[in-house]
Design a protein around this motif. Structure first.
Motif, PDB file in Angstrom:
ATOM      1  N   PHE A  90       0.800  -1.219   0.000  1.00  0.00           N
ATOM      2  CA  PHE A  90       0.000   0.000   0.000  1.00  0.00           C
ATOM      3  C   PHE A  90       0.838   1.276   0.000  1.00  0.00           C
ATOM      4  O   PHE A  90       0.296   2.374  -0.118  1.00  0.00           O
ATOM      5  CB  PHE A  90      -0.927   0.029   1.224  1.00  0.00           C
ATOM      6  N   ALA A  91       2.151   1.148   0.127  1.00  0.00           N
ATOM      7  CA  ALA A  91       3.031   2.312   0.294  1.00  0.00           C
ATOM      8  C   ALA A  91       2.825   3.415  -0.737  1.00  0.00           C
ATOM      9  O   ALA A  91       2.864   4.595  -0.375  1.00  0.00           O
ATOM     10  CB  ALA A  91       4.484   1.874   0.323  1.00  0.00           C
ATOM     11  N   PRO A  92       2.594   3.115  -2.023  1.00  0.00           N
ATOM     12  CA  PRO A  92       2.436   4.236  -2.963  1.00  0.00           C
ATOM     13  C   PRO A  92       1.099   4.962  -2.833  1.00  0.00           C
ATOM     14  O   PRO A  92       0.928   6.047  -3.372  1.00  0.00           O
ATOM     15  CB  PRO A  92       2.560   3.579  -4.337  1.00  0.00           C
ATOM     16  N   LEU A  93       0.153   4.390  -2.115  1.00  0.00           N
ATOM     17  CA  LEU A  93      -1.174   4.989  -1.977  1.00  0.00           C
ATOM     18  C   LEU A  93      -1.212   5.933  -0.786  1.00  0.00           C
ATOM     19  O   LEU A  93      -0.411   5.828   0.130  1.00  0.00           O
ATOM     20  CB  LEU A  93      -2.226   3.888  -1.781  1.00  0.00           C
ATOM     21  N   THR A  94      -2.176   6.845  -0.790  1.00  0.00           N
ATOM     22  CA  THR A  94      -2.362   7.751   0.340  1.00  0.00           C
ATOM     23  C   THR A  94      -3.764   7.552   0.898  1.00  0.00           C
ATOM     24  O   THR A  94      -4.752   7.647   0.155  1.00  0.00           O
ATOM     25  CB  THR A  94      -2.188   9.223  -0.091  1.00  0.00           C
ATOM     26  N   LEU A  95      -3.840   7.255   2.187  1.00  0.00           N
ATOM     27  CA  LEU A  95      -5.103   7.069   2.886  1.00  0.00           C
ATOM     28  C   LEU A  95      -5.364   8.295   3.742  1.00  0.00           C
ATOM     29  O   LEU A  95      -4.461   8.775   4.432  1.00  0.00           O
ATOM     30  CB  LEU A  95      -5.030   5.813   3.767  1.00  0.00           C
ATOM     31  N   ALA A  96      -6.582   8.826   3.686  1.00  0.00           N
ATOM     32  CA  ALA A  96      -6.915  10.020   4.460  1.00  0.00           C
ATOM     33  C   ALA A  96      -8.335   9.915   4.993  1.00  0.00           C
ATOM     34  O   ALA A  96      -9.145   9.128   4.494  1.00  0.00           O
ATOM     35  CB  ALA A  96      -6.772  11.264   3.589  1.00  0.00           C
ATOM     36  N   GLN A  97      -8.616  10.711   5.999  1.00  0.00           N
ATOM     37  CA  GLN A  97      -9.954  10.757   6.575  1.00  0.00           C
ATOM     38  C   GLN A  97     -10.485  12.179   6.501  1.00  0.00           C
ATOM     39  O   GLN A  97      -9.731  13.130   6.624  1.00  0.00           O
ATOM     40  CB  GLN A  97      -9.926  10.256   8.013  1.00  0.00           C
ATOM     41  N   GLY A  98     -11.774  12.287   6.272  1.00  0.00           N
ATOM     42  CA  GLY A  98     -12.398  13.597   6.169  1.00  0.00           C
ATOM     43  C   GLY A  98     -13.874  13.448   5.874  1.00  0.00           C
ATOM     44  O   GLY A  98     -14.437  12.356   5.958  1.00  0.00           O
ATOM     45  N   GLY A  99     -14.494  14.518   5.491  1.00  0.00           N
ATOM     46  CA  GLY A  99     -15.925  14.504   5.223  1.00  0.00           C
ATOM     47  C   GLY A  99     -16.246  14.229   3.766  1.00  0.00           C
ATOM     48  O   GLY A  99     -15.392  14.360   2.887  1.00  0.00           O
ATOM     49  N   THR A 100     -17.471  13.828   3.517  1.00  0.00           N
ATOM     50  CA  THR A 100     -17.945  13.580   2.158  1.00  0.00           C
ATOM     51  C   THR A 100     -19.452  13.813   2.112  1.00  0.00           C
ATOM     52  O   THR A 100     -20.115  13.836   3.151  1.00  0.00           O
ATOM     53  CB  THR A 100     -17.603  12.151   1.691  1.00  0.00           C
ATOM     54  N   SER A 134     -16.556   5.269  -5.096  1.00  0.00           N
ATOM     55  CA  SER A 134     -15.890   6.543  -4.803  1.00  0.00           C
ATOM     56  C   SER A 134     -16.778   7.412  -3.939  1.00  0.00           C
ATOM     57  O   SER A 134     -17.998   7.253  -3.923  1.00  0.00           O
ATOM     58  CB  SER A 134     -15.592   7.297  -6.101  1.00  0.00           C
ATOM     59  N   ASP A 135     -16.145   8.359  -3.249  1.00  0.00           N
ATOM     60  CA  ASP A 135     -16.944   9.325  -2.506  1.00  0.00           C
ATOM     61  C   ASP A 135     -17.287  10.492  -3.420  1.00  0.00           C
ATOM     62  O   ASP A 135     -16.860  10.527  -4.577  1.00  0.00           O
ATOM     63  CB  ASP A 135     -16.251   9.762  -1.210  1.00  0.00           C
ATOM     64  N   SER A 136     -18.039  11.434  -2.912  1.00  0.00           N
ATOM     65  CA  SER A 136     -18.499  12.546  -3.751  1.00  0.00           C
ATOM     66  C   SER A 136     -17.357  13.444  -4.220  1.00  0.00           C
ATOM     67  O   SER A 136     -17.512  14.198  -5.166  1.00  0.00           O
ATOM     68  CB  SER A 136     -19.556  13.369  -3.015  1.00  0.00           C
ATOM     69  N   GLU A 137     -16.191  13.328  -3.575  1.00  0.00           N
ATOM     70  CA  GLU A 137     -15.024  14.114  -3.973  1.00  0.00           C
ATOM     71  C   GLU A 137     -14.164  13.371  -4.998  1.00  0.00           C
ATOM     72  O   GLU A 137     -13.148  13.879  -5.452  1.00  0.00           O
ATOM     73  CB  GLU A 137     -14.173  14.457  -2.743  1.00  0.00           C
ATOM     74  N   GLY A 138     -14.533  12.126  -5.334  1.00  0.00           N
ATOM     75  CA  GLY A 138     -13.791  11.346  -6.315  1.00  0.00           C
ATOM     76  C   GLY A 138     -12.713  10.459  -5.731  1.00  0.00           C
ATOM     77  O   GLY A 138     -11.970   9.809  -6.461  1.00  0.00           O
ATOM     78  N   ASP A 139     -12.599  10.428  -4.400  1.00  0.00           N
ATOM     79  CA  ASP A 139     -11.609   9.570  -3.759  1.00  0.00           C
ATOM     80  C   ASP A 139     -12.154   8.144  -3.650  1.00  0.00           C
ATOM     81  O   ASP A 139     -13.367   7.931  -3.585  1.00  0.00           O
ATOM     82  CB  ASP A 139     -11.260  10.108  -2.367  1.00  0.00           C
ATOM     83  N   LEU A 140     -11.256   7.164  -3.607  1.00  0.00           N
ATOM     84  CA  LEU A 140     -11.660   5.762  -3.618  1.00  0.00           C
ATOM     85  C   LEU A 140     -12.041   5.248  -2.231  1.00  0.00           C
ATOM     86  O   LEU A 140     -11.260   5.347  -1.297  1.00  0.00           O
ATOM     87  CB  LEU A 140     -10.536   4.883  -4.166  1.00  0.00           C
ATOM     88  N   LEU A 141     -13.226   4.697  -2.147  1.00  0.00           N
ATOM     89  CA  LEU A 141     -13.661   4.027  -0.926  1.00  0.00           C
ATOM     90  C   LEU A 141     -13.459   2.522  -1.055  1.00  0.00           C
ATOM     91  O   LEU A 141     -13.304   1.816  -0.061  1.00  0.00           O
ATOM     92  CB  LEU A 141     -15.133   4.335  -0.634  1.00  0.00           C
TER      93      LEU A 141
END
Length: 186
Positions: A90-100, A134-141
């Motif tokens: 998973f190292a090349p990926l970026t995981l983040a938390q926030g609102g959607t 995806s979430d409403s911002e286009g990030d992958l769920l």
């Protein structure tokens, strides 16, 4: 899983059950190298789903309401992004938390139980993880890992069409790896 037996295990699995789906739900305490090893071992054994951790839990405080049951816990924001970075795959990926505002994928859409606490993969270099939800911002769920395997159903669900020469190079003996970044989807 109609007509299939289901086994729950809380210890490391041998990963040698061919053609069976393995659902991994690692915790923040899971050894990242061990998880990597199981994922790699399963590539030619059977399909694997990894549901990433998002929350951490702890016992209720002593002053919990009398209505609280003995088996209840309190949930708080986890530290999965730190753990996530330690898994080499998973190292090349970026995981983040926030609102959607919600999610969509696989012909469906909806909202999460708490839209202020979504967990998503926000950066996917080299298109290694192909989005399914995806979430409403286009990030992958949720997505499937393109490790060179031939998975036409997943590609179709993701809306991806591979060029014929690339499709011919894909290995039909490889099983898919699906990563679910926000466990609230399941």
């Amino acid at each position: 899983l109609r007509g299939r037996s289901v086994e729950l295990a809380r210890e490391p699995l041998g990963g040698d059950a061919y053609d069976t789906l393995l659902v991994l739900t690692p915790t923040a305490d899971t050894d990242p190298a061990e998880l990597q090893s199981v994922i790699e071992a399963r590539q030619y054994v059977g399909p694997t789903i990894v549901i990433l951790p998002k929350w951490s839990s702890m016992p209720l405080p002593a002053n919990a309401p009398d209505s609280a049951r003995d088996d209840w816990v309190q949930v708080q924001q986890g530290y999965s992004s730190i753990w996530f970075e330690q898994v080499a795959l998973f190292a090349p990926l970026t995981l983040a938390q926030g609102g959607t505002q919600g999610w969509s994928g696989l012909g469906l859409r909806g909202s999460l139980p708490d839209n202020t606490q979504a967990q998503a993969i926000t950066e996917v270099p080299d298109k290694q993880l192909i989005g399914l939800v995806s979430d409403s911002e286009g990030d992958l769920l949720a997505g499937y890992w393109n490790r060179g395997g031939y998975h036409p159903e997943l590609a179709a669900a993701a809306g991806v069409t591979f060029a014929r020469d690339i499709e011919d190079e894909q290995a039909s003996d490889q099983y898919p790896l699906i990563v679910i970044a926000d466990p609230d989807l399941v």
